[in-house]
Motif scaffolding. Sequence first.
Motif, PDB file in Angstrom:
ATOM      1  N   PRO A   1      29.795  -8.361  -7.452  1.00  0.00           N
ATOM      2  CA  PRO A   1      29.926  -8.281  -6.011  1.00  0.00           C
ATOM      3  C   PRO A   1      28.528  -8.364  -5.345  1.00  0.00           C
ATOM      4  N   SER A   2      28.371  -9.166  -4.297  1.00  0.00           N
ATOM      5  CA  SER A   2      27.100  -9.587  -3.892  1.00  0.00           C
ATOM      6  C   SER A   2      27.162  -9.808  -2.547  1.00  0.00           C
ATOM      7  N   ARG A   3      26.295  -9.488  -1.558  1.00  0.00           N
ATOM      8  CA  ARG A   3      26.086  -9.529  -0.071  1.00  0.00           C
ATOM      9  C   ARG A   3      25.673 -11.118   0.168  1.00  0.00           C
ATOM     10  N   SER A   4      24.991 -11.674  -0.755  1.00  0.00           N
ATOM     11  CA  SER A   4      24.671 -13.153  -0.468  1.00  0.00           C
ATOM     12  C   SER A   4      25.179 -13.866  -1.610  1.00  0.00           C
ATOM     13  N   ILE A   5      25.707 -15.115  -1.312  1.00  0.00           N
ATOM     14  CA  ILE A   5      26.312 -15.918  -2.125  1.00  0.00           C
ATOM     15  C   ILE A   5      25.975 -17.555  -1.669  1.00  0.00           C
ATOM     16  N   GLY A   6      25.571 -18.158  -2.917  1.00  0.00           N
ATOM     17  CA  GLY A   6      25.243 -19.505  -2.743  1.00  0.00           C
ATOM     18  C   GLY A   6      26.175 -20.324  -3.699  1.00  0.00           C
ATOM     19  N   ILE A   7      26.813 -21.397  -2.996  1.00  0.00           N
ATOM     20  CA  ILE A   7      27.814 -22.224  -3.937  1.00  0.00           C
ATOM     21  C   ILE A   7      27.044 -23.596  -3.913  1.00  0.00           C
ATOM     22  N   LEU A   8      26.542 -24.047  -5.225  1.00  0.00           N
ATOM     23  CA  LEU A   8      26.111 -25.208  -5.409  1.00  0.00           C
ATOM     24  C   LEU A   8      27.181 -26.268  -5.454  1.00  0.00           C
ATOM     25  N   GLY A   9      27.236 -27.601  -4.692  1.00  0.00           N
ATOM     26  CA  GLY A   9      28.291 -28.355  -4.819  1.00  0.00           C
ATOM     27  C   GLY A   9      29.577 -27.756  -4.307  1.00  0.00           C
ATOM     28  N   VAL A  10      29.418 -27.404  -3.046  1.00  0.00           N
ATOM     29  CA  VAL A  10      30.652 -26.619  -2.467  1.00  0.00           C
ATOM     30  C   VAL A  10      31.931 -27.492  -2.043  1.00  0.00           C
ATOM     31  N   ALA A  11      31.531 -28.630  -2.034  1.00  0.00           N
ATOM     32  CA  ALA A  11      32.751 -29.845  -1.532  1.00  0.00           C
ATOM     33  C   ALA A  11      33.346 -29.017  -0.176  1.00  0.00           C
ATOM     34  N   GLY A  12      34.714 -29.056  -0.282  1.00  0.00           N
ATOM     35  CA  GLY A  12      35.547 -28.605   0.878  1.00  0.00           C
ATOM     36  C   GLY A  12      35.406 -27.145   1.031  1.00  0.00           C
ATOM     37  N   GLY A  13      34.964 -26.394   0.051  1.00  0.00           N
ATOM     38  CA  GLY A  13      35.017 -24.920   0.113  1.00  0.00           C
ATOM     39  C   GLY A  13      35.819 -24.210  -0.471  1.00  0.00           C
ATOM     40  N   ASN A  14      36.157 -25.013  -1.782  1.00  0.00           N
ATOM     41  CA  ASN A  14      37.475 -24.362  -2.596  1.00  0.00           C
ATOM     42  C   ASN A  14      36.757 -22.767  -3.198  1.00  0.00           C
TER      43      ASN A  14
ATOM     44  N   VAL B   1      30.037  -9.528   3.042  1.00  0.00           N
ATOM     45  CA  VAL B   1      28.913 -10.560   2.804  1.00  0.00           C
ATOM     46  C   VAL B   1      27.865 -10.567   4.044  1.00  0.00           C
ATOM     47  N   ASP B   2      26.740 -10.830   3.853  1.00  0.00           N
ATOM     48  CA  ASP B   2      25.736 -11.046   5.033  1.00  0.00           C
ATOM     49  C   ASP B   2      25.518 -12.718   4.993  1.00  0.00           C
ATOM     50  N   CYS B   3      25.988 -13.566   3.852  1.00  0.00           N
ATOM     51  CA  CYS B   3      25.581 -14.772   3.864  1.00  0.00           C
ATOM     52  C   CYS B   3      26.307 -15.467   3.205  1.00  0.00           C
ATOM     53  N   VAL B   4      26.893 -16.686   3.295  1.00  0.00           N
ATOM     54  CA  VAL B   4      27.668 -17.586   2.275  1.00  0.00           C
ATOM     55  C   VAL B   4      26.853 -18.715   2.562  1.00  0.00           C
ATOM     56  N   ARG B   5      26.071 -19.491   1.605  1.00  0.00           N
ATOM     57  CA  ARG B   5      25.365 -20.801   1.755  1.00  0.00           C
ATOM     58  C   ARG B   5      26.160 -21.907   0.809  1.00  0.00           C
ATOM     59  N   GLY B   6      26.583 -23.012   1.359  1.00  0.00           N
ATOM     60  CA  GLY B   6      27.094 -23.963   0.631  1.00  0.00           C
ATOM     61  C   GLY B   6      26.115 -24.871   0.615  1.00  0.00           C
ATOM     62  N   TYR B   7      25.821 -25.760  -0.507  1.00  0.00           N
ATOM     63  CA  TYR B   7      24.930 -26.927  -0.783  1.00  0.00           C
ATOM     64  C   TYR B   7      25.800 -27.822  -1.462  1.00  0.00           C
ATOM     65  N   ASP B   8      25.663 -29.104  -0.802  1.00  0.00           N
ATOM     66  CA  ASP B   8      26.337 -30.438  -1.222  1.00  0.00           C
ATOM     67  C   ASP B   8      25.548 -31.624  -0.831  1.00  0.00           C
ATOM     68  N   VAL B   9      25.766 -32.817  -1.633  1.00  0.00           N
ATOM     69  CA  VAL B   9      25.183 -34.148  -1.095  1.00  0.00           C
ATOM     70  C   VAL B   9      25.942 -34.981  -0.123  1.00  0.00           C
ATOM     71  N   ASN B  10      27.170 -34.385  -0.192  1.00  0.00           N
ATOM     72  CA  ASN B  10      28.046 -35.329   0.829  1.00  0.00           C
ATOM     73  C   ASN B  10      28.337 -34.420   2.357  1.00  0.00           C
ATOM     74  N   PRO B  11      27.818 -35.175   3.203  1.00  0.00           N
ATOM     75  CA  PRO B  11      27.908 -34.370   4.780  1.00  0.00           C
ATOM     76  C   PRO B  11      29.216 -34.356   5.200  1.00  0.00           C
ATOM     77  N   ASP B  12      30.203 -35.314   4.695  1.00  0.00           N
ATOM     78  CA  ASP B  12      31.654 -35.292   5.163  1.00  0.00           C
ATOM     79  C   ASP B  12      32.189 -34.083   4.460  1.00  0.00           C
ATOM     80  N   TYR B  13      31.974 -33.642   3.242  1.00  0.00           N
ATOM     81  CA  TYR B  13      32.431 -32.348   2.805  1.00  0.00           C
ATOM     82  C   TYR B  13      32.102 -31.287   3.335  1.00  0.00           C
ATOM     83  N   LEU B  14      30.888 -31.151   3.719  1.00  0.00           N
ATOM     84  CA  LEU B  14      30.355 -29.999   4.386  1.00  0.00           C
ATOM     85  C   LEU B  14      30.970 -30.009   5.877  1.00  0.00           C
ATOM     86  N   ALA B  15      31.036 -31.268   6.527  1.00  0.00           N
ATOM     87  CA  ALA B  15      31.689 -31.161   7.789  1.00  0.00           C
ATOM     88  C   ALA B  15      33.352 -30.318   7.762  1.00  0.00           C
ATOM     89  N   ALA B  16      33.916 -30.949   6.878  1.00  0.00           N
ATOM     90  CA  ALA B  16      35.339 -30.292   6.551  1.00  0.00           C
ATOM     91  C   ALA B  16      35.250 -28.778   6.009  1.00  0.00           C
TER      92      ALA B  16
END
Length: 211
Positions: free
Chosen positions: A41-54, A64-79
Amino acid sequence: MESHPWREISLEVYEAHMSDEAVGQLDRLSEITAEQLQDHPSRSIGILGVAGGNGLDLIDPDTVDCVRGYDVNPDYLAACRLRYTDRFGARLMLIECSIDRALVIDPTELVIANLIIEYVGVTEFVAFAQSNAERIGVLSCVTQQNHGVGLVSATGYSAAFAGLESIASEVDPDVLASAMTAARFALVATMEYPLPNGKVLTRQDFRPVPV
Ligand SMILES: C[S@@+](CC[C@H](N)C(=O)[O-])C[C@H]1O[C@@H](n2cnc3c(N)ncnc32)[C@H](O)[C@@H]1O
């Protein structure tokens, strides 16, 4: 940003492939993400290779205070932004980047890295972890062992993934554990999840060893 094979694959094709009965991975990964969130259980979560947010639908926004998603594909991040801004508002931060040793993340209690090390490579991933160790609470990783089945499972969409062959490699969990240990991370949990196509997903959780 430079070209990257993952930027050539549409999210629609990626998600259709992963949801195919023969692959059965999207749901399985979502279940594993639920366990990762429950175990840490965490208040800050980072997802590496978040894709469409599965899996982001499994995070209770009130906890949570923040959820960060990291990905190389900007279209995935937009979705992902379209799907989850209502849920998290300004607490959702999506970062277009290459996951490598140069990436500096904000302090994060739980970092999830599911099916990303295959594309980053063990050496580069461990260098990333090492250079961010003081900003990571726990790093929970899932890798896929193929047991003779190809890295990309055969579905009607497999041809779209041909470009990944140049960057993808299977991860041996023992090799990952040794490299992480050498980088001063302790392996705190290991779990295996068989898939319908004979492959196995392995989850390994690591904590930085205090200096
Ligand atoms: C197999 S998908 C994993 C999806 C997701 N983690 C899940 O559990 O459903 C790999 C993701 O990592 C991203 N990716 C691959 N290599 C990357 C890199 N070097 N830097 C940033 N993102 C990368 C791809 O764009 C893709 O969204």
